[in-house]
Design a protein around this motif. Structure first.
Motif, short mmCIF file in Angstrom:
data_model
loop_
_atom_site.label_atom_id
_atom_site.label_comp_id
_atom_site.label_asym_id
_atom_site.label_seq_id
_atom_site.Cartn_x
_atom_site.Cartn_y
_atom_site.Cartn_z
N LEU A 25 0.84 -1.20 0.00
CA LEU A 25 0.00 0.00 0.00
C LEU A 25 0.88 1.26 0.00
O LEU A 25 0.67 2.18 -0.79
CB LEU A 25 -0.92 0.00 1.23
N HIS A 26 1.88 1.27 0.86
CA HIS A 26 2.75 2.43 0.95
C HIS A 26 3.55 2.65 -0.34
O HIS A 26 3.89 3.77 -0.69
CB HIS A 26 3.72 2.29 2.14
N ARG A 27 3.85 1.54 -1.04
CA ARG A 27 4.59 1.66 -2.30
C ARG A 27 3.80 2.51 -3.29
O ARG A 27 4.35 3.32 -4.02
CB ARG A 27 4.82 0.25 -2.86
N HIS A 28 2.49 2.30 -3.31
CA HIS A 28 1.66 3.04 -4.28
C HIS A 28 1.03 4.29 -3.68
O HIS A 28 0.70 5.22 -4.41
CB HIS A 28 0.57 2.10 -4.83
N HIS A 29 0.86 4.30 -2.36
CA HIS A 29 0.22 5.46 -1.71
C HIS A 29 0.94 5.81 -0.41
O HIS A 29 0.39 5.62 0.68
CB HIS A 29 -1.27 5.17 -1.44
N PRO A 30 2.14 6.34 -0.53
CA PRO A 30 2.88 6.69 0.69
C PRO A 30 2.14 7.74 1.52
O PRO A 30 2.40 7.87 2.72
CB PRO A 30 4.21 7.25 0.15
N ASP A 31 1.21 8.45 0.90
CA ASP A 31 0.48 9.51 1.61
C ASP A 31 -0.72 8.99 2.38
O ASP A 31 -1.26 9.69 3.24
CB ASP A 31 0.02 10.57 0.59
N TRP A 32 -1.17 7.78 2.12
CA TRP A 32 -2.31 7.24 2.86
C TRP A 32 -1.85 6.81 4.25
O TRP A 32 -0.78 6.22 4.40
CB TRP A 32 -2.90 6.01 2.14
N GLU A 33 -2.67 7.08 5.25
CA GLU A 33 -2.31 6.65 6.61
C GLU A 33 -2.91 5.28 6.86
O GLU A 33 -4.12 5.08 6.72
CB GLU A 33 -2.84 7.66 7.64
N PHE A 34 -2.05 4.36 7.24
CA PHE A 34 -2.47 2.95 7.37
C PHE A 34 -2.54 2.55 8.84
O PHE A 34 -1.53 2.59 9.55
CB PHE A 34 -1.47 2.07 6.61
N THR A 35 -3.74 2.18 9.28
CA THR A 35 -3.96 1.81 10.69
C THR A 35 -4.27 0.32 10.79
O THR A 35 -5.01 -0.24 9.97
CB THR A 35 -5.13 2.63 11.26
N PHE A 36 -3.71 -0.29 11.82
CA PHE A 36 -3.92 -1.72 12.08
C PHE A 36 -4.84 -1.84 13.29
O PHE A 36 -4.48 -1.42 14.39
CB PHE A 36 -2.56 -2.37 12.33
N CYS A 37 -6.02 -2.39 13.07
CA CYS A 37 -6.94 -2.63 14.18
C CYS A 37 -6.67 -4.06 14.68
O CYS A 37 -6.88 -5.03 13.96
CB CYS A 37 -8.39 -2.48 13.69
N LEU A 38 -6.19 -4.16 15.91
CA LEU A 38 -5.66 -5.42 16.43
C LEU A 38 -6.61 -6.06 17.44
O LEU A 38 -6.88 -5.48 18.50
CB LEU A 38 -4.30 -5.16 17.07
N SER A 39 -7.08 -7.26 17.13
CA SER A 39 -7.93 -8.00 18.06
C SER A 39 -7.10 -9.12 18.67
O SER A 39 -7.32 -10.31 18.40
CB SER A 39 -9.15 -8.57 17.33
N ASP A 40 -6.14 -8.75 19.45
CA ASP A 40 -5.21 -9.74 20.01
C ASP A 40 -4.37 -9.06 21.09
O ASP A 40 -4.38 -7.83 21.24
CB ASP A 40 -4.29 -10.27 18.89
N ILE A 41 -3.61 -9.89 21.82
CA ILE A 41 -2.64 -9.39 22.81
C ILE A 41 -1.35 -10.16 22.60
O ILE A 41 -1.38 -11.35 22.29
CB ILE A 41 -3.17 -9.60 24.26
N GLU A 42 -0.22 -9.49 22.77
CA GLU A 42 1.07 -10.14 22.56
C GLU A 42 1.26 -11.30 23.54
O GLU A 42 0.96 -11.15 24.73
CB GLU A 42 2.22 -9.16 22.79
N PRO A 43 1.79 -12.42 23.05
CA PRO A 43 2.17 -13.48 23.99
C PRO A 43 3.44 -13.05 24.74
O PRO A 43 4.15 -12.14 24.28
CB PRO A 43 2.47 -14.67 23.08
N GLU A 44 3.69 -13.72 25.82
CA GLU A 44 4.86 -13.36 26.63
C GLU A 44 6.13 -13.50 25.78
O GLU A 44 6.30 -14.49 25.06
CB GLU A 44 4.94 -14.29 27.84
N GLY A 45 6.98 -12.54 25.85
CA GLY A 45 8.26 -12.63 25.13
C GLY A 45 8.20 -12.11 23.70
O GLY A 45 9.22 -11.97 23.05
#
Lengths: 343, 541
Positions: A25-45
């Protein structure tokens, strides 16, 4: 020019895909703001450092303001949950003043400029891509594709673009509300996560654009009518249109079965698939346990069986009795279900 | 053998099985019985046309039932439309291998096991070996004395020519050959294998080589650089060596298209001819060679800019393609064919049709994908039981499996002599050679050898030297086709037989040309003539 806000939704198990999407996406649209909506939690480590990712912003599920979050999350499996948050996330961006929003599934890679989408949002409130644009002719393709869309939805919600105008907001709020209550994979009852709902969109809302360019959202379910070809200048086309983005639904050998069926004896679509696999292999998150999802288990570490989620979802009394269903131990939903199963 | 096993006979290729699995051959038991008893459980294939592992993967009902998959296919699966091999099998395997190879390649230089020579040692070896004459500093991708191929053949010819002229032929190849260009890593030089006049002196670092060469080179003689290939090299290192010792002509050959892309045959994902699109193209974006191509091209361009060399191509067709796609600085660009086809005036009629023997159709050379081996193999499979045709492979198998009915004649030109292929085509009385290269061949020895052996050539029309060769040198002894479908139709309809009856064969010889050396010699003679003419003009004045 108005800044386009683009977002995707996934758990960590799809981080490799999110990275490929972010980079392409950034390759073609570096100006677009890309947000990641995360439905998770990091595992330990496991450390997730946004500075090292092709992602501009992160929104965790806990930040979406969903009431009774634990209880609500428990009702959904991984696919249902990652789709159920899309409406909330869309509204959040609109509330922040976004004028043009594009949602893209994590298993999509961008191959060319998407400025036409950006431009179309000047005059349209919602843009949808149908699974198929032309009728199939063979029985097997009709079953796979047309009947598939009758079951799962006419439009593929791996992509949707929404304007910040009132009608765009009206769509976003309606979709958000439906997804908060009915984002389930329950085809016999007329539901398929966030997707089947959008069959209503052209009737419910004004200035909806049904994007009929075959270069957008190419996938196994429309390959029969969109042969992939590459010309001597290196332009990749789908049904003679420049390939804009490809939806890599299944990347295992099972996905290849559909490609085999609809590749038209051409290698190009396999090149796309093997390229994508190579990209994923290079971007696989290091240190993430196989099939990780923080909400796949009870606190005890025991996996949550699908029938537990189903029972919880179907019974309001259980939801009231166990507002924190992930808990383990005495008086927990887990224990309750175990005892019920023994009985 | 029970009836069920016997019924599989028609779908079982004994020759293929025994060649593919020498351990079974050693057991001296019936191969079909072996396949039915244990072979399929061990994932072995009964023929080139049936993939045991694929069939079991795609048909979990068969796998679960523990049924011999070939048996299931013969009695049920094929009638139900189940597939015996993956669609586009060879191409898909190529694409997957291409990405796998990219992941496996370590671009950092490797230190050769046998170590490197010191500058002093190398200097004394060079001094002992140098003749009192000019030096040709030749660079290529591997040891031409050990490997077989067109480039290696030309380098051998060049070395022999130098020997006749009492010139020195100093050959450099990467001590550890590899694909692509070698990365430059501080403190880890790219070691070179140094070979003088056909004898390997040892390995050396570029810095030691420069030091030794500056000290040991015969004084008063020119040094010319002939770059046959830069694969496996760091072009910056080669440039430094040239700059240190070479003040004369520099030639860069385009034996293939390495100067345009690390996919030397311009095969996207090592599979499909790509027409060398711009490096920022969408196609390069999905190619295993694409990601590194901009940096790769920048290094190649820097080399050309540094020297503005003379470019040589093995054919006019190759040169035209290179000029179309390369915009590198060069002084002159010349087509220097590697050989010349000399056909006799006498015509020999094709015997087929009149004698009733099948038409002998051959593939020449290595069983390599870019050379079109899968196309030939598919053709042979398609017409396996057709009494009108007999299929041959003349060349090297390189462990690539083939259908058992393809008659194999091993020919290795490095051991059997440069005209061994032509002799084999004549000895086997080959009527037709299918030369279905998947890239624009820059020369293609096999096509010349087919024609010199008197065979009728079938090739795809398009870019590259083969269509030009056929049109110009032997228009009556071959046919350029538009597609594989046309090739199959030619055999299926029997039209091929009619074409052969109407045509007549000429046999001949492939005369090797002297490569860069003859050109350098001519240039040198021309210069000397010009100099003496100038001198006499000055004296006359």
């Amino acid at each position: 020019m108005t800044k386009v806000r683009c977002f995707t939704s996934a758990s960590f198990s799809y981080l490799d895909r999110v990275r490929v999407l972010g980079e392409t996406l950034h390759r073609h649209h570096p100006d677009w703001e890309f947000t990641f909506c995360l439905s998770d939690i990091e595992p330990e480590g496991f450390v997730f450092n946004l500075d090292e990712e092709p992602i501009d912003a992160l929104v965790r599920i806990g930040e979406l303001g969903i009431p009774n979050l634990d209880s609500w999350m428990f009702e959904h499996d991984i696919v249902e949950l990652c789709t159920a948050v899309k409406g909330k996330m869309l509204c959040r961006l609109l509330e922040q003043g976004a004028e043009k929003i594009v949602y893209i599934d994590p298993d999509i890679a961008i191959f060319a400029d998407l400025t036409d989408i950006e431009r179309a949002l000047d005059t349209h409130n919602v843009i949808l891509t149908p699974h198929q644009l032309r009728p199939d002719t063979s029985e097997i393709a009709i079953r796979d594709n047309e009947i598939g869309s009758l079951k799962f939805g006419i439009y593929n919600l791996g992509f949707v673009a929404v304007s910040g105008r009132p009608e765009g907001r009206r769509f976003a709020e309606w979709w958000r509300d439906r997804l908060l209550s009915f984002c389930f994979d329950d085809v016999p009852n007329g539901l398929f996560t966030d997707q089947k709902w959008c069959d209503h969109v052209p009737a419910f809302f004004d200035d909806v654009l049904i994007l009929r360019d075959p270069g957008y959202n190419v996938a196994s379910w429309n390959l029969s009518q969109r042969p992939i070809a590459i010309d001597s200048n290196g332009v990749i086309r789908a049904a003679d249109s420049v390939l804009r983005f490809f939806h890599f639904t299944k990347v295992t050998w099972a996905g290849e079965v559909m490609l085999e069926r609809y590749c038209g004896n051409r290698i190009e679509v396999f090149e796309l698939m093997y390229w994508y696999r190579d990209q994923l292999a290079q971007r696989a998150p290091k240190g993430l346990p196989e099939r990780w999802w923080a909400f796949a288990r009870y606190e005890s570490g025991n996996p949550i069986p699908p029938q537990h989620r189903l029972a919880y979802r179907q019974d309001g009394a259980l939801r009231r009795q166990f507002p924190h269903p992930f808990s383990s131990g005495a008086n927990s939903f887990e224990n309750f279900m175990k005892e019920r199963e023994v009985r | 053998m029970n009836d069920h096993i016997a019924a599989l006979e028609h779908f079982f290729d004994r020759t293929f099985y025994l060649r593919s699995y020498p351990d079974v051959a050693e057991l001296r038991i019936d191969p079909l019985e072996h396949y039915c008893a244990t072979g399929w459980r061990e994932g072995r294939n009964p023929s080139i046309s049936f993939d045991t592992g694929f069939y079991l993967q795609r048909n979990p009902d068969v796998a679960k039932a523990g049924i011999n998959p070939l048996h299931h296919y013969v009695f049920a699966g094929r009638h139900e439309g189940r597939k015996a091999i993956p669609p586009l099998r060879d191409m898909r395997a190529r694409v997957q291998n291409s990405f796998r190879a990219k992941l496996d390649i370590n671009p950092a230089p490797t230190i050769p096991d046998e170590g490197v020579l010191s500058a002093e040692r190398l200097s004394s070896l060079l001094q002992a070996g140098f003749l009192d004459g000019p030096i040709i500093l030749s660079v290529s991708h591997d040891d031409y004395r050990k490997n077989v191929g067109g480039v290696q053949k030309l380098i051998s010819v060049e070395q022999a020519t130098c020997s006749e002229l009492s010139w020195n032929y100093l050959h450099l190849s990467p001590a550890c050959p590899r694909l692509g260009l070698a990365d430059r890593v501080p403190g880890l030089p790219v070691a070179l294998s140094v070979c003088l006049n056909g004898t390997k002196l040892g390995n050396a670092t570029p810095a030691s080589l420069i030091q030794a060469l500056v000290h040991a080179r015969p004084k008063g003689h020119p040094v010319h650089a002939v770059i046959h290939h830069l694969m496996g090299h760091a072009p910056e290192d080669i440039g430094n060596i040239i700059q240190a010792v070479c003040h004369d002509r520099i030639i860069v050959w385009t034996h293939d298209f390495f100067t345009l892309c690390s996919s030397v045959q311009l095969l996207r994902n090592d599979t499909v001819y790509c027409h060398a699109p711009p490096s920022h193209s969408m196609a390069c974006g999905i190619c295993s060679h694409g990601e590194d191509r901009p940096a790769f091209l920048a290094r190649i361009e820097a080399f050309f800019t540094r020297f503005t060399p003379c470019v040589m191509a093995p054919s006019e067709a190759a040169l035209a393609l290179w000029l179309k796609h390369a915009s590198f600085s060069h002084a002159v660009a010349l087509a220097r064919p590697l050989g010349r086809l000399l056909l006799s005036d006498s015509h020999i009629p094709f015997e087929t049709g009149s004698t009733g023997r099948p038409i002998r159709i051959a593939f020449l050379g290595q069983r390599a994908y870019p050379k079109g081996w899968p196309i030939f193999q598919n053709l042979a499979e398609h017409f396996q039981n057709d009494p009108r045709y007999e299929f041959h492979h003349i060349g090297l198998a390189h462990s690539v499996p083939a259908a058992g009915h393809i008659i194999y004649t091993k020919v290795n030109i490095a051991l059997d002599g440069p005209d061994a292929m032509i002799r084999a085509v004549v000895a086997r009385n080959i009527d037709v050679v299918v030369n279905w290269s998947l890239w624009p061949e820059t020369f293609c020895y096999a096509a010349y050898e087919a024609l010199a052996g008197g065979a009728f050539l079938l090739a795809p029309d398009g870019e590259g030297n083969v269509p030009v060769l056929l049109r110009r040198s032997a228009p009556g002894q071959g046919l350029l086709l538009e597609s594989e479908d046309e090739l199959v139709a030619l055999l299926a309809t029997g039209k091929l037989s009619n074409i052969l009856k109407l045509s007549s064969r000429q046999r001949g010889y492939l005369l090797a040309e002297e490569g860069s050396i003859a050109w350098l010699r001519d240039q040198r003679e021309q210069e000397m003539t010009n100099r003496s003419e100038l001198l006499s003009e000055v004296q006359d004045d």
